[in-house]
Design a protein around this motif. Structure first.
Motif, PDB file in Angstrom:
ATOM      1  N   ARG A 114       0.831  -1.206   0.000  1.00 14.84           N
ATOM      2  CA  ARG A 114       0.000   0.000   0.000  1.00 14.84           C
ATOM      3  C   ARG A 114       0.871   1.263   0.000  1.00 14.84           C
ATOM      4  O   ARG A 114       0.556   2.245  -0.665  1.00 14.84           O
ATOM      5  CB  ARG A 114      -0.936   0.006   1.193  1.00 14.84           C
ATOM      6  CG  ARG A 114      -1.872   1.197   1.172  1.00 14.84           C
ATOM      7  CD  ARG A 114      -2.879   1.142   2.294  1.00 14.84           C
ATOM      8  NE  ARG A 114      -3.737   2.280   2.209  1.00 14.84           N
ATOM      9  CZ  ARG A 114      -5.046   2.233   2.085  1.00 14.84           C
ATOM     10  NH1 ARG A 114      -5.641   1.077   2.035  1.00 14.84           N
ATOM     11  NH2 ARG A 114      -5.749   3.329   2.015  1.00 14.84           N
ATOM     12  N   LYS A 115       1.981   1.241   0.749  1.00 10.74           N
ATOM     13  CA  LYS A 115       2.889   2.388   0.757  1.00 10.74           C
ATOM     14  C   LYS A 115       3.454   2.640  -0.635  1.00 10.74           C
ATOM     15  O   LYS A 115       3.534   3.781  -1.089  1.00 10.74           O
ATOM     16  CB  LYS A 115       4.033   2.151   1.743  1.00 10.74           C
ATOM     17  CG  LYS A 115       3.639   2.250   3.189  1.00 10.74           C
ATOM     18  CD  LYS A 115       4.848   1.996   4.071  1.00 10.74           C
ATOM     19  CE  LYS A 115       4.493   1.959   5.531  1.00 10.74           C
ATOM     20  NZ  LYS A 115       5.655   1.652   6.375  1.00 10.74           N
ATOM     21  N   LYS A 116       3.846   1.562  -1.330  1.00 11.09           N
ATOM     22  CA  LYS A 116       4.372   1.701  -2.694  1.00 11.09           C
ATOM     23  C   LYS A 116       3.308   2.263  -3.629  1.00 11.09           C
ATOM     24  O   LYS A 116       3.585   3.137  -4.446  1.00 11.09           O
ATOM     25  CB  LYS A 116       4.868   0.353  -3.207  1.00 11.09           C
ATOM     26  CG  LYS A 116       6.145  -0.118  -2.573  1.00 11.09           C
ATOM     27  CD  LYS A 116       6.542  -1.468  -3.128  1.00 11.09           C
ATOM     28  CE  LYS A 116       7.766  -2.016  -2.429  1.00 11.09           C
ATOM     29  NZ  LYS A 116       8.118  -3.361  -2.914  1.00 11.09           N
ATOM     30  N   ARG A 117       2.094   1.749  -3.509  1.00  7.04           N
ATOM     31  CA  ARG A 117       1.004   2.213  -4.376  1.00  7.04           C
ATOM     32  C   ARG A 117       0.695   3.686  -4.121  1.00  7.04           C
ATOM     33  O   ARG A 117       0.528   4.462  -5.055  1.00  7.04           O
ATOM     34  CB  ARG A 117      -0.250   1.359  -4.172  1.00  7.04           C
ATOM     35  CG  ARG A 117      -1.377   1.708  -5.116  1.00  7.04           C
ATOM     36  CD  ARG A 117      -2.576   0.792  -4.976  1.00  7.04           C
ATOM     37  NE  ARG A 117      -3.195   0.941  -3.676  1.00  7.04           N
ATOM     38  CZ  ARG A 117      -3.342  -0.027  -2.784  1.00  7.04           C
ATOM     39  NH1 ARG A 117      -2.905  -1.236  -3.041  1.00  7.04           N
ATOM     40  NH2 ARG A 117      -3.929   0.203  -1.627  1.00  7.04           N
ATOM     41  N   GLU A 118       0.647   4.088  -2.857  1.00 13.12           N
ATOM     42  CA  GLU A 118       0.374   5.491  -2.536  1.00 13.12           C
ATOM     43  C   GLU A 118       1.504   6.395  -3.017  1.00 13.12           C
ATOM     44  O   GLU A 118       1.248   7.500  -3.497  1.00 13.12           O
ATOM     45  CB  GLU A 118       0.151   5.641  -1.037  1.00 13.12           C
ATOM     46  CG  GLU A 118      -1.168   5.069  -0.573  1.00 13.12           C
ATOM     47  CD  GLU A 118      -1.348   5.111   0.934  1.00 13.12           C
ATOM     48  OE1 GLU A 118      -0.362   5.427   1.654  1.00 13.12           O
ATOM     49  OE2 GLU A 118      -2.463   4.827   1.395  1.00 13.12           O
ATOM     50  N   ALA A 119       2.753   5.931  -2.916  1.00 17.33           N
ATOM     51  CA  ALA A 119       3.882   6.729  -3.409  1.00 17.33           C
ATOM     52  C   ALA A 119       3.803   6.881  -4.920  1.00 17.33           C
ATOM     53  O   ALA A 119       4.045   7.967  -5.460  1.00 17.33           O
ATOM     54  CB  ALA A 119       5.197   6.082  -3.002  1.00 17.33           C
ATOM     55  N   ARG A 120       3.459   5.797  -5.609  1.00 19.24           N
ATOM     56  CA  ARG A 120       3.322   5.848  -7.069  1.00 19.24           C
ATOM     57  C   ARG A 120       2.201   6.808  -7.472  1.00 19.24           C
ATOM     58  O   ARG A 120       2.359   7.613  -8.385  1.00 19.24           O
ATOM     59  CB  ARG A 120       3.066   4.446  -7.618  1.00 19.24           C
ATOM     60  CG  ARG A 120       3.020   4.390  -9.128  1.00 19.24           C
ATOM     61  CD  ARG A 120       2.864   2.975  -9.668  1.00 19.24           C
ATOM     62  NE  ARG A 120       1.652   2.354  -9.161  1.00 19.24           N
ATOM     63  CZ  ARG A 120       1.603   1.232  -8.456  1.00 19.24           C
ATOM     64  NH1 ARG A 120       2.711   0.602  -8.129  1.00 19.24           N
ATOM     65  NH2 ARG A 120       0.456   0.725  -8.063  1.00 19.24           N
ATOM     66  N   GLU A 121       1.070   6.748  -6.764  1.00 16.75           N
ATOM     67  CA  GLU A 121      -0.042   7.647  -7.062  1.00 16.75           C
ATOM     68  C   GLU A 121       0.336   9.096  -6.789  1.00 16.75           C
ATOM     69  O   GLU A 121      -0.049   9.992  -7.541  1.00 16.75           O
ATOM     70  CB  GLU A 121      -1.271   7.251  -6.247  1.00 16.75           C
ATOM     71  CG  GLU A 121      -1.901   5.957  -6.690  1.00 16.75           C
ATOM     72  CD  GLU A 121      -2.988   5.464  -5.749  1.00 16.75           C
ATOM     73  OE1 GLU A 121      -3.216   6.106  -4.697  1.00 16.75           O
ATOM     74  OE2 GLU A 121      -3.601   4.436  -6.062  1.00 16.75           O
TER      75      GLU A 121
END
Length: 73
Positions: free
Chosen positions: A54-61
């Protein structure tokens, strides 16, 4: 056999009418109760810290949002 074909045709007409209504209204599909946000829950789990995925996804977004904000066109 005619009953089955008639029933199938009626279902197709109803689905087509719903599709046309969806296309013309241009609204997102949403539940009638508003989902978890309707009862005051901000997220699906009660984890104090989000998982690594989730942290990776939020950073990508966040990077995509920043890129869109700085885009010239």
């Amino acid at each position: 056999m005619a009953v089955y074909l008639t029933t199938f045709a009626v279902f197709l007409l109803v689905i087509a009418a719903m599709a046309v209504g969806y296309i013309f209204q241009r609204k997102t599909v949403s539940g009638s109760c508003g989902g978890l946000d309707g009862i005051g829950i901000a997220k699906e789990c009660d984890c104090p810290e989000p998982c690594d995925a989730r942290k990776k996804r939020e950073a990508r977004e966040a990077r995509q949002d920043e890129w869109k904000k700085n885009q010239i066109l």
